[in-house]
Scaffold this active site. Structure first.
Site, PDB file in Angstrom:
ATOM      1  N   ASP A  55       0.848  -1.202   0.000  1.00 53.76           N
ATOM      2  CA  ASP A  55       0.000   0.000   0.000  1.00 53.76           C
ATOM      3  C   ASP A  55       0.876   1.241   0.000  1.00 53.76           C
ATOM      4  O   ASP A  55       1.238   1.768   1.055  1.00 53.76           O
ATOM      5  CB  ASP A  55      -0.927  -0.014   1.223  1.00 53.76           C
ATOM      6  CG  ASP A  55      -1.935  -1.146   1.152  1.00 53.76           C
ATOM      7  OD1 ASP A  55      -2.403  -1.448   0.034  1.00 53.76           O
ATOM      8  OD2 ASP A  55      -2.242  -1.734   2.198  1.00 53.76           O
TER       9      ASP A  55
ATOM     10  N   LYS B 193       0.610  -8.082  -2.384  1.00 51.85           N
ATOM     11  CA  LYS B 193      -0.770  -7.692  -2.651  1.00 51.85           C
ATOM     12  C   LYS B 193      -0.797  -6.277  -3.215  1.00 51.85           C
ATOM     13  O   LYS B 193      -0.273  -5.343  -2.602  1.00 51.85           O
ATOM     14  CB  LYS B 193      -1.610  -7.732  -1.364  1.00 51.85           C
ATOM     15  CG  LYS B 193      -3.068  -7.366  -1.614  1.00 51.85           C
ATOM     16  CD  LYS B 193      -3.913  -7.558  -0.370  1.00 51.85           C
ATOM     17  CE  LYS B 193      -3.936  -6.365   0.543  1.00 51.85           C
ATOM     18  NZ  LYS B 193      -4.575  -5.158  -0.032  1.00 51.85           N
TER      19      LYS B 193
ATOM     20  N   LEU C 168      -8.670  -6.118  -5.995  1.00 51.30           N
ATOM     21  CA  LEU C 168      -9.506  -5.059  -6.584  1.00 51.30           C
ATOM     22  C   LEU C 168     -10.965  -5.180  -6.181  1.00 51.30           C
ATOM     23  O   LEU C 168     -11.771  -4.291  -6.489  1.00 51.30           O
ATOM     24  CB  LEU C 168      -9.377  -5.070  -8.121  1.00 51.30           C
ATOM     25  CG  LEU C 168      -7.973  -4.796  -8.674  1.00 51.30           C
ATOM     26  CD1 LEU C 168      -7.992  -4.772 -10.192  1.00 51.30           C
ATOM     27  CD2 LEU C 168      -7.403  -3.492  -8.132  1.00 51.30           C
ATOM     28  N   LYS C 169     -11.324  -6.281  -5.519  1.00 54.41           N
ATOM     29  CA  LYS C 169     -12.682  -6.464  -4.962  1.00 54.41           C
ATOM     30  C   LYS C 169     -13.776  -6.096  -5.961  1.00 54.41           C
ATOM     31  O   LYS C 169     -14.570  -5.176  -5.731  1.00 54.41           O
ATOM     32  CB  LYS C 169     -12.851  -5.630  -3.691  1.00 54.41           C
ATOM     33  CG  LYS C 169     -11.844  -5.928  -2.587  1.00 54.41           C
ATOM     34  CD  LYS C 169     -12.185  -5.155  -1.333  1.00 54.41           C
ATOM     35  CE  LYS C 169     -11.227  -5.390  -0.201  1.00 54.41           C
ATOM     36  NZ  LYS C 169      -9.895  -4.755  -0.362  1.00 54.41           N
TER      37      LYS C 169
ATOM     38  N   ASP D  19     -19.978  -5.900  -9.565  1.00 52.96           N
ATOM     39  CA  ASP D  19     -20.740  -5.273 -10.660  1.00 52.96           C
ATOM     40  C   ASP D  19     -21.679  -6.328 -11.226  1.00 52.96           C
ATOM     41  O   ASP D  19     -21.750  -7.436 -10.686  1.00 52.96           O
ATOM     42  CB  ASP D  19     -19.754  -4.735 -11.725  1.00 52.96           C
ATOM     43  CG  ASP D  19     -20.335  -3.555 -12.495  1.00 52.96           C
ATOM     44  OD1 ASP D  19     -21.547  -3.581 -12.809  1.00 52.96           O
ATOM     45  OD2 ASP D  19     -19.587  -2.607 -12.793  1.00 52.96           O
ATOM     46  N   ILE D  20     -22.347  -6.044 -12.319  1.00 51.87           N
ATOM     47  CA  ILE D  20     -23.248  -7.056 -12.877  1.00 51.87           C
ATOM     48  C   ILE D  20     -22.401  -8.225 -13.421  1.00 51.87           C
ATOM     49  O   ILE D  20     -21.238  -8.039 -13.793  1.00 51.87           O
ATOM     50  CB  ILE D  20     -24.165  -6.469 -13.992  1.00 51.87           C
ATOM     51  CG1 ILE D  20     -23.336  -5.870 -15.129  1.00 51.87           C
ATOM     52  CG2 ILE D  20     -25.119  -5.438 -13.404  1.00 51.87           C
ATOM     53  CD1 ILE D  20     -24.177  -5.500 -16.350  1.00 51.87           C
ATOM     54  N   PRO D  21     -22.989  -9.443 -13.431  1.00 57.11           N
ATOM     55  CA  PRO D  21     -22.200 -10.633 -13.789  1.00 57.11           C
ATOM     56  C   PRO D  21     -21.445 -10.500 -15.108  1.00 57.11           C
ATOM     57  O   PRO D  21     -20.261 -10.858 -15.193  1.00 57.11           O
ATOM     58  CB  PRO D  21     -23.262 -11.744 -13.854  1.00 57.11           C
ATOM     59  CG  PRO D  21     -24.317 -11.308 -12.879  1.00 57.11           C
ATOM     60  CD  PRO D  21     -24.360  -9.813 -12.981  1.00 57.11           C
TER      61      PRO D  21
ATOM     62  N   THR E  78     -20.246  -7.884 -16.686  1.00 52.30           N
ATOM     63  CA  THR E  78     -19.084  -6.980 -16.591  1.00 52.30           C
ATOM     64  C   THR E  78     -17.955  -7.641 -15.798  1.00 52.30           C
ATOM     65  O   THR E  78     -16.776  -7.536 -16.158  1.00 52.30           O
ATOM     66  CB  THR E  78     -19.512  -5.659 -15.907  1.00 52.30           C
ATOM     67  OG1 THR E  78     -20.581  -5.101 -16.655  1.00 52.30           O
ATOM     68  CG2 THR E  78     -18.378  -4.679 -15.827  1.00 52.30           C
TER      69      THR E  78
ATOM     70  N   THR F 206     -13.808  -5.897   7.180  1.00 52.43           N
ATOM     71  CA  THR F 206     -13.531  -5.877   8.627  1.00 52.43           C
ATOM     72  C   THR F 206     -13.797  -4.486   9.219  1.00 52.43           C
ATOM     73  O   THR F 206     -13.854  -4.332  10.429  1.00 52.43           O
ATOM     74  CB  THR F 206     -12.073  -6.300   8.912  1.00 52.43           C
ATOM     75  OG1 THR F 206     -11.220  -5.648   7.977  1.00 52.43           O
ATOM     76  CG2 THR F 206     -11.898  -7.791   8.783  1.00 52.43           C
TER      77      THR F 206
ATOM     78  N   GLN G 127      -6.832  -1.099  12.299  1.00 48.21           N
ATOM     79  CA  GLN G 127      -7.203  -2.518  12.396  1.00 48.21           C
ATOM     80  C   GLN G 127      -7.716  -2.814  13.803  1.00 48.21           C
ATOM     81  O   GLN G 127      -7.053  -2.529  14.792  1.00 48.21           O
ATOM     82  CB  GLN G 127      -6.002  -3.426  12.064  1.00 48.21           C
ATOM     83  CG  GLN G 127      -5.583  -3.385  10.617  1.00 48.21           C
ATOM     84  CD  GLN G 127      -6.553  -4.095   9.671  1.00 48.21           C
ATOM     85  OE1 GLN G 127      -7.655  -4.493  10.055  1.00 48.21           O
ATOM     86  NE2 GLN G 127      -6.154  -4.224   8.415  1.00 48.21           N
TER      87      GLN G 127
ATOM     88  N   GLY H 263       0.594  -5.720   6.099  1.00 51.51           N
ATOM     89  CA  GLY H 263       1.022  -4.495   5.429  1.00 51.51           C
ATOM     90  C   GLY H 263       1.943  -3.682   6.303  1.00 51.51           C
ATOM     91  O   GLY H 263       3.155  -3.960   6.400  1.00 51.51           O
ATOM     92  N   ARG H 264       1.362  -2.710   6.976  1.00 46.64           N
ATOM     93  CA  ARG H 264       2.166  -1.724   7.695  1.00 46.64           C
ATOM     94  C   ARG H 264       3.199  -2.271   8.680  1.00 46.64           C
ATOM     95  O   ARG H 264       4.302  -1.701   8.771  1.00 46.64           O
ATOM     96  CB  ARG H 264       1.235  -0.707   8.372  1.00 46.64           C
ATOM     97  CG  ARG H 264       0.610   0.240   7.355  1.00 46.64           C
ATOM     98  CD  ARG H 264      -0.627   0.921   7.876  1.00 46.64           C
ATOM     99  NE  ARG H 264      -1.735  -0.015   7.989  1.00 46.64           N
ATOM    100  CZ  ARG H 264      -2.946   0.328   8.440  1.00 46.64           C
ATOM    101  NH1 ARG H 264      -3.180   1.570   8.810  1.00 46.64           N
ATOM    102  NH2 ARG H 264      -3.900  -0.573   8.497  1.00 46.64           N
TER     103      ARG H 264
HETATM  104  O1  C5P Z   1      -1.346  -2.473   6.894  1.00 44.84           O
HETATM  105  P1  C5P Z   1      -2.242  -3.634   7.176  1.00 44.84           P
HETATM  106  O2  C5P Z   1      -1.506  -4.842   7.736  1.00 44.84           O
HETATM  107  O3  C5P Z   1      -3.447  -3.251   8.001  1.00 44.84           O
HETATM  108  O4  C5P Z   1      -2.754  -4.073   5.735  1.00 44.84           O
HETATM  109  C1  C5P Z   1      -3.874  -4.896   5.531  1.00 44.84           C
HETATM  110  C2  C5P Z   1      -4.236  -4.889   4.081  1.00 44.84           C
HETATM  111  O5  C5P Z   1      -5.391  -5.711   3.891  1.00 44.84           O
HETATM  112  C3  C5P Z   1      -4.601  -3.528   3.520  1.00 44.84           C
HETATM  113  O6  C5P Z   1      -4.150  -3.492   2.169  1.00 44.84           O
HETATM  114  C4  C5P Z   1      -6.110  -3.485   3.553  1.00 44.84           C
HETATM  115  O7  C5P Z   1      -6.649  -2.692   2.528  1.00 44.84           O
HETATM  116  C5  C5P Z   1      -6.450  -4.960   3.314  1.00 44.84           C
HETATM  117  N1  C5P Z   1      -7.731  -5.400   3.840  1.00 44.84           N
HETATM  118  C6  C5P Z   1      -8.090  -5.265   5.177  1.00 44.84           C
HETATM  119  N2  C5P Z   1      -9.313  -5.719   5.623  1.00 44.84           N
HETATM  120  C7  C5P Z   1     -10.172  -6.304   4.775  1.00 44.84           C
HETATM  121  C8  C5P Z   1      -9.832  -6.461   3.420  1.00 44.84           C
HETATM  122  C9  C5P Z   1      -8.577  -5.991   2.986  1.00 44.84           C
HETATM  123  O8  C5P Z   1      -7.310  -4.775   5.968  1.00 44.84           O
HETATM  124  N3  C5P Z   1     -11.325  -6.776   5.219  1.00 44.84           N
END
Ligand code: C5P
Length: 245
Positions: free
Chosen positions: A12, A35, A63-64, A67-69, A71, A123, A195, A215-216
């Site tokens: 990210d 990711k 990219l989650k 949309d309609i099936p 597309t 989440t 989080q 991530g972080r």
């Molecule tokens: O930095 P962190 O460890 O919180 O990164 C978690 C990653 O997972 C982020 O890219 C966030 O957008 C993604 N994510 C999330 N919760 C979700 C779906 C995706 O934290 N339910």
């Protein structure tokens, strides 16, 4: 294929250059699970994804789609050609949309199929929002389990969920239905970010998480390679303990 013994690092970053600078601090000549989310994808398009794939990295394209099936099916056919290892849709798009997503991937002329997973409930969604905004009167757990069943019936490979929900998913699907879990945080290092429903690596693995998205804690660390290697060690060690139990 993504390596289950490695975390999936959430790249990210606000620019491709920042992402590239980060990767110079990571183990060299070793395929990583990475990711790419909307931010970097919308910034750089598919070129950056393709360059990472060419370097041997395994890409989860987060990219989650929703949309309609028709597309979603057509978009998945295009995304599959990038050589990615995993991609996702929102389960709220419905079973027909999820089936269409799978068909889109299957219709792409490629050697290895990416895994297709569904986001159940984000989440960041609270139980109160479920009731007042989505008008869903069941509990968060029931809703997440229901979406997991739908995803399984649609032929998907797994779901994204909170690490605390992973065992609930396995209860209503099967042991090979994948759980991909963000929200991984150390018990020992207090965190102040967004989080909320977190688990540490060992607890997440014991709670039946298959792929951990981190991530972080890695990307914002002063020594990302060390934090990454510790995470790999902890994943291996915990899986060994479970196998030997
Ligand atoms: O930095 P962190 O460890 O919180 O990164 C978690 C990653 O997972 C982020 O890219 C966030 O957008 C993604 N994510 C999330 N919760 C979700 C779906 C995706 O934290 N339910």
């Amino acid at each position: 294929m993504l390596d289950k013994h490695q975390p999936i690092i959430a790249l990210d970053f606000a620019s491709v250059q920042d992402a590239k600078d980060f990767l110079t601090k990571m183990p060299k000549h070793q395929p990583l699970n990475l990711k790419i989310g909307m931010e970097l994808y919308y910034l750089s398009g598919s070129e950056f994804v393709k360059s990472l794939v060419d370097q041997g990295h395994k890409i989860f394209l987060d990219l989650k789609l929703h949309d309609i099936p028709n597309t979603v099916e057509r978009s998945m056919r295009i995304l599959a050609q990038l050589g990615i290892a995993m991609v996702n849709v929102h389960a709220a798009g419905g079973q027909e949309m999820m089936t269409a997503a799978k068909e889109g991937l299957l219709s792409a002329n490629i050697q290895s199929q990416p895994l297709l997973i569904a986001v159940t409930q984000l989440t960041s969604t609270s139980h109160e929002q479920l009731i007042t905004e989505q008008l869903i009167s069941s509990s968060m757990e029931d809703c997440v389990q229901h979406y997991a069943r739908l995803a399984l019936q649609a032929g998907l490979d797994g779901v994204v969920c909170s690490p605390q929900e992973a065992h609930l998913i396995k209860e209503v699907t099967h042991s090979h239905f994948l759980t991909v879990t963000p929200g991984i945080r150390s018990q020992h290092v207090p965190h102040t970010d967004d989080q909320k429903r977190t688990l540490d690596i060992a607890s997440a693995i014991r709670n039946k998480c298959d792929f951990l998205v981190i991530g972080r804690p890695i990307t914002r660390s002063n020594d990302p390679e060390q934090v990454y290697q510790q995470a790999v060690k902890m994943i291996l060690q915990t899986r060994k303990e479970i196998d030997n139990a």
